[in-house]
Structures are given as structure tokens and as C-alpha cells.
Design a protein around this motif. Structure first.
Motif, PDB file in Angstrom:
ATOM      1  N   ILE A   6       0.838  -1.192   0.000  1.00 56.23           N
ATOM      2  CA  ILE A   6       0.000   0.000   0.000  1.00 56.23           C
ATOM      3  C   ILE A   6       0.876   1.246   0.000  1.00 56.23           C
ATOM      4  CG2 ILE A   6      -1.740   1.304   1.283  1.00 56.23           C
ATOM      5  CD1 ILE A   6      -2.727  -1.293   2.459  1.00 56.23           C
ATOM      6  N   GLY A   7       0.530   2.195  -0.849  1.00 51.92           N
ATOM      7  CA  GLY A   7       1.176   3.500  -0.851  1.00 51.92           C
ATOM      8  C   GLY A   7       0.176   4.551  -0.408  1.00 51.92           C
ATOM      9  N   ILE A   8       0.583   5.413   0.531  1.00 52.29           N
ATOM     10  CA  ILE A   8      -0.317   6.431   1.073  1.00 52.29           C
ATOM     11  C   ILE A   8       0.298   7.808   0.884  1.00 52.29           C
ATOM     12  CG2 ILE A   8      -1.482   7.295   3.135  1.00 52.29           C
ATOM     13  CD1 ILE A   8      -1.376   4.449   4.254  1.00 52.29           C
ATOM     14  N   ASP A   9      -0.472   8.716   0.314  1.00 55.38           N
ATOM     15  CA  ASP A   9      -0.070  10.119   0.208  1.00 55.38           C
ATOM     16  C   ASP A   9      -1.022  10.921   1.078  1.00 55.38           C
ATOM     17  OD1 ASP A   9       0.867  12.621  -0.447  1.00 55.38           O
ATOM     18  OD2 ASP A   9      -0.159  12.706  -2.381  1.00 55.38           O
ATOM     19  N   LEU A  10      -0.536  11.334   2.246  1.00 55.47           N
ATOM     20  CA  LEU A  10      -1.357  12.101   3.179  1.00 55.47           C
ATOM     21  C   LEU A  10      -1.026  13.571   3.007  1.00 55.47           C
ATOM     22  CD1 LEU A  10      -3.412  12.044   5.475  1.00 55.47           C
ATOM     23  CD2 LEU A  10      -1.514  11.798   7.079  1.00 55.47           C
ATOM     24  N   VAL A 210       8.287  19.201 -12.403  1.00 57.69           N
ATOM     25  CA  VAL A 210       7.071  18.392 -12.454  1.00 57.69           C
ATOM     26  C   VAL A 210       6.326  18.625 -11.147  1.00 57.69           C
ATOM     27  CG1 VAL A 210       6.071  16.104 -12.683  1.00 57.69           C
ATOM     28  CG2 VAL A 210       8.194  16.653 -13.888  1.00 57.69           C
ATOM     29  N   LEU A 211       5.113  19.138 -11.234  1.00 57.11           N
ATOM     30  CA  LEU A 211       4.322  19.455 -10.049  1.00 57.11           C
ATOM     31  C   LEU A 211       3.384  18.300  -9.723  1.00 57.11           C
ATOM     32  CD1 LEU A 211       5.391  22.225 -11.000  1.00 57.11           C
ATOM     33  CD2 LEU A 211       3.218  23.218 -10.286  1.00 57.11           C
ATOM     34  N   THR A 212       3.342  17.923  -8.439  1.00 55.22           N
ATOM     35  CA  THR A 212       2.466  16.840  -7.997  1.00 55.22           C
ATOM     36  C   THR A 212       1.584  17.327  -6.854  1.00 55.22           C
ATOM     37  OG1 THR A 212       4.006  15.983  -6.327  1.00 55.22           O
ATOM     38  CG2 THR A 212       4.250  15.156  -8.583  1.00 55.22           C
ATOM     39  N   GLY A 213       0.568  16.523  -6.538  1.00 62.30           N
ATOM     40  CA  GLY A 213      -0.324  16.857  -5.434  1.00 62.30           C
ATOM     41  C   GLY A 213      -1.477  17.731  -5.887  1.00 62.30           C
ATOM     42  N   GLY A 214      -2.470  17.845  -5.018  1.00 70.39           N
ATOM     43  CA  GLY A 214      -3.641  18.647  -5.354  1.00 70.39           C
ATOM     44  C   GLY A 214      -3.305  20.102  -5.600  1.00 70.39           C
ATOM     45  N   GLY A 215      -2.333  20.636  -4.843  1.00 71.78           N
ATOM     46  CA  GLY A 215      -1.959  22.037  -5.006  1.00 71.78           C
ATOM     47  C   GLY A 215      -1.379  22.358  -6.366  1.00 71.78           C
ATOM     48  N   ALA A 216      -0.861  21.334  -7.061  1.00 71.59           N
ATOM     49  CA  ALA A 216      -0.288  21.546  -8.389  1.00 71.59           C
ATOM     50  C   ALA A 216      -1.328  22.059  -9.375  1.00 71.59           C
ATOM     51  CB  ALA A 216       0.322  20.245  -8.913  1.00 71.59           C
ATOM     52  N   ALA A 236       2.144  16.763 -13.287  1.00 73.77           N
ATOM     53  CA  ALA A 236       2.202  15.312 -13.461  1.00 73.77           C
ATOM     54  C   ALA A 236       0.845  14.774 -13.893  1.00 73.77           C
ATOM     55  CB  ALA A 236       2.627  14.647 -12.154  1.00 73.77           C
ATOM     56  N   ARG A 237       0.876  13.696 -14.628  1.00 78.76           N
ATOM     57  CA  ARG A 237      -0.369  13.026 -14.971  1.00 78.76           C
ATOM     58  C   ARG A 237      -1.013  12.505 -13.687  1.00 78.76           C
ATOM     59  NH1 ARG A 237       0.168   8.070 -18.965  1.00 78.76           N
ATOM     60  NH2 ARG A 237       1.199   7.224 -17.106  1.00 78.76           N
ATOM     61  N   ASP A 238      -2.274  12.806 -13.498  1.00 75.24           N
ATOM     62  CA  ASP A 238      -3.001  12.435 -12.283  1.00 75.24           C
ATOM     63  C   ASP A 238      -2.235  12.917 -11.048  1.00 75.24           C
ATOM     64  OD1 ASP A 238      -4.891  11.437 -10.602  1.00 75.24           O
ATOM     65  OD2 ASP A 238      -4.541   9.325 -11.052  1.00 75.24           O
ATOM     66  N   PRO A 239      -2.058  14.228 -10.887  1.00 77.24           N
ATOM     67  CA  PRO A 239      -1.189  14.758  -9.830  1.00 77.24           C
ATOM     68  C   PRO A 239      -1.614  14.399  -8.415  1.00 77.24           C
ATOM     69  CG  PRO A 239      -2.537  16.505 -10.778  1.00 77.24           C
ATOM     70  CD  PRO A 239      -2.706  15.304 -11.667  1.00 77.24           C
ATOM     71  N   GLU A 240      -2.918  14.229  -8.179  1.00 79.70           N
ATOM     72  CA  GLU A 240      -3.364  13.920  -6.821  1.00 79.70           C
ATOM     73  C   GLU A 240      -3.039  12.488  -6.421  1.00 79.70           C
ATOM     74  OE1 GLU A 240      -7.165  15.082  -5.453  1.00 79.70           O
ATOM     75  OE2 GLU A 240      -7.260  16.883  -6.663  1.00 79.70           O
ATOM     76  N   ALA A 241      -2.955  11.587  -7.390  1.00 80.58           N
ATOM     77  CA  ALA A 241      -2.737  10.174  -7.065  1.00 80.58           C
ATOM     78  C   ALA A 241      -1.305   9.722  -7.278  1.00 80.58           C
ATOM     79  CB  ALA A 241      -3.670   9.298  -7.904  1.00 80.58           C
ATOM     80  N   CYS A 242      -0.503  10.464  -8.040  1.00 80.30           N
ATOM     81  CA  CYS A 242       0.784   9.928  -8.487  1.00 80.30           C
ATOM     82  C   CYS A 242       1.757   9.663  -7.339  1.00 80.30           C
ATOM     83  CB  CYS A 242       1.416  10.843  -9.530  1.00 80.30           C
ATOM     84  SG  CYS A 242       1.874  12.474  -8.929  1.00 80.30           S
ATOM     85  N   VAL A 243       1.697  10.444  -6.257  1.00 85.41           N
ATOM     86  CA  VAL A 243       2.608  10.200  -5.135  1.00 85.41           C
ATOM     87  C   VAL A 243       2.282   8.875  -4.458  1.00 85.41           C
ATOM     88  CG1 VAL A 243       3.358  11.022  -2.875  1.00 85.41           C
ATOM     89  CG2 VAL A 243       3.078  12.640  -4.754  1.00 85.41           C
ATOM     90  N   ALA A 244       0.995   8.619  -4.225  1.00 85.93           N
ATOM     91  CA  ALA A 244       0.601   7.350  -3.605  1.00 85.93           C
ATOM     92  C   ALA A 244       0.926   6.177  -4.519  1.00 85.93           C
ATOM     93  CB  ALA A 244      -0.892   7.369  -3.281  1.00 85.93           C
TER      94      ALA A 244
END
Length: 265
Positions: A6-10, A210-216, A236-244
């Protein structure tokens, strides 16, 4: 039963959970609502956002504050509730071939932008925005650059007597409210670039940001940062999910990650 990877991006605004073989199973607001004393969890995630927006004697709690301050007890409870229901700090860095050449953690997350918007409305009108409204404003009319057209939206607020009220918030107000915070992000990008070894800077400038996360997804942020840093920038493609998702994938490459850890500053 085999354990799952499992990968979690909090994040400050959103929690994303990726399960290998299943994809993203959670993508909801990083929010928990409890009773007034904090003794009983009433709702988490999207349901918590809806409940907080109704007002009343409840506490809305976010496990991550100011981009990197984490309440691990709240974070664990939030993720446990979200995962159980479904399946039974802004970081700026420059990676290269598995190495991290430079890193800075900036205490400016999505909630800091939301708080700045709420404070601007409070100062101008004596009203507090309803739960979830600052983020909605940010997503709909927020911008890292002064808006070309000064649009506005109607939002729910709470007056000094605790009664609901409606008010209009303009794009120009929002841009002014978050201007200093956006500039802090730009300054952090500048500082990180100066940490990169001189022999690597040409490659970094060529590959860009490359910007990630919702703030991107803040309107105009990618153009603002790219222009300030004088290098290409993209979301990033799908920035909200890519970190997780990347965290989950990294579990298959732990040896490479361990080899690169001595580059972390």
C-alpha cells in the motif's frame, strides 16, 4: 492471507491510498469530524467535509497542518477509517537516477492557502467561511497570477452570531490573499535549484519541473513557477494520485531507494 503493498499520500487537503493490483482505492478530503469534545469520530473524508459544512457543535480536524506538521494519531485513525470502509509538509525535490540531489520541506500546503482565503474574507467582511468553502473557492477561482477577468462566486459563510450567511468572493481577492504564499513556493524552488551540483544543473534545467499533489492544480501555478525558474514546467499526470501510486511502486524497488538515501539533505 498475503499482505498487500500500500502507498499512502497524506496531504494537507487530500488523502490518497494506492493498493498494488487494485489501483487507487481512496481519494478523499484529509479531514475528520468528531463531536465537540473530540471523543467520538462522526465522519471522515468526503462525509466529514459535508458534515463540517453544515456547522453545528463539531470539531473538524486535519492531520497535516502547514504542509509538514503531522498529528500521527489523527492521521492513523483517519487512514484506518477510510481503508476500513473501502477494503474491509509541500515537499520540493530534484531526483536523478534514483538519487535525491536537493530537498526542502516548505510549510505551505493546501490548508495554508485555504486559511489565507478564509482570513481575507474574515478581515473584509467579518464572516468565517463554511467548512470546505475555502478549498472550493481556491479550486474554482484561485490563481497564482492576477486574474485576467475578475470573476466571483457565491459562498456560504458564518456571521459573528454563528448564523449562516451568503457572500460573494472575487478572483482578485483570492489572488491577493494567496500571493505571498505562492511567492514562498517560488522562492523555495529557487533555493532548491541552487543546491543542485553545478555539473547537474544543465540537465535539471533541460528536464524542468514536475508538479504533484492537489496544489499543483492551482490555476496558473505551473506557468508561474516555470517562468520564475526559467525552465519547462508541467503538471504530473493524475497529480493527486501519483505520489501514492509511486510510493506503492517503490516498494518493489527498496534496494535502489536505500542506495540513494545518502543523497537526501
Amino acid at each position: 492471507m498475503l499482505s498487500k503493498k500500500i502507498g499512502i499520500d497524506l496531504g494537507t487537503s487530500t488523502v490518497v491510498v494506492y493498493v498494488k493490483g487494485e489501483g487507487v482505492v481512496v481519494n478523499e478530503p484529509a479531514l475528520m469530524v468528531t463531536d465537540e469534545k473530540g471523543g467520538r469520530v462522526l465522519a471522515v473524508g468526503r462525509a466529514a467535509s459535508e458534515l463540517a459544512g453544515k456547522g453545528g457543535k463539531v470539531r473538524a480536524i486535519r492531520p497535516v497542518r502547514n504542509g509538514n506538521g503531522v498529528d500521527y494519531g489523527i492521521a492513523g485513525a483517519l487512514v484506518q477509517h477510510l481503508i476500513g470502509r473501502i477494503i474491509g509538509r509541500q515537499r520540493i525535490f530534484r531526483p536523478a537516477h534514483g538519487e535525491i540531489l536537493a530537498l526542502e520541506s516548505l510549510p505551505v500546503g493546501g490548508d495554508a492557502l485555504d486559511a489565507a482565503i478564509d482570513e481575507a474574507v474574515s478581515s473584509a467582511r467579518g464572516l468565517r467561511l463554511g467548512g470546505g468553502e475555502p478549498e472550493r473557492i481556491k479550486r474554482q477561482i484561485g490563481s497564482a497570477n492576477p486574474p485576467v477577468a475578475d470573476t466571483s462566486i457565491e459562498v456560504m459563510a458564518i456571521d459573528a452570531q454563528g448564523q449562516p450567511a451568503l457572500t460573494q468572493v472575487s478572483a482578485a481577492e483570492v489572488a491577493s490573499a494567496i500571493e505571498d504564499l505562492v511567492d514562498q513556493i517560488g522562492a523555495a524552488v529557487d533555493r532548491v535549484f541552487t543546491q543542485v551540483p553545478a555539473e547537474r544543473r544543465a540537465a535539471v534545467r533541460r528536464n524542468g519541473l514536475v508538479l504533484t499533489g492537489g496544489g499543483a492544480q492551482l490555476n496558473g501555478l505551473v506557468e508561474f513557477l516555470g517562468g520564475r525558474a526559467r525552465m519547462p514546467a508541467r503538471i504530473a499526470r493524475d497529480p493527486e494520485a501519483c505520489v501514492a501510486v509511486g510510493t506503492g511502486m517503490a516498494l518493489d524497488n527498496l534496494q535502489m531507494i536505500r542506495r540513494g538515501q545518502h543523497y537526501i539533505t
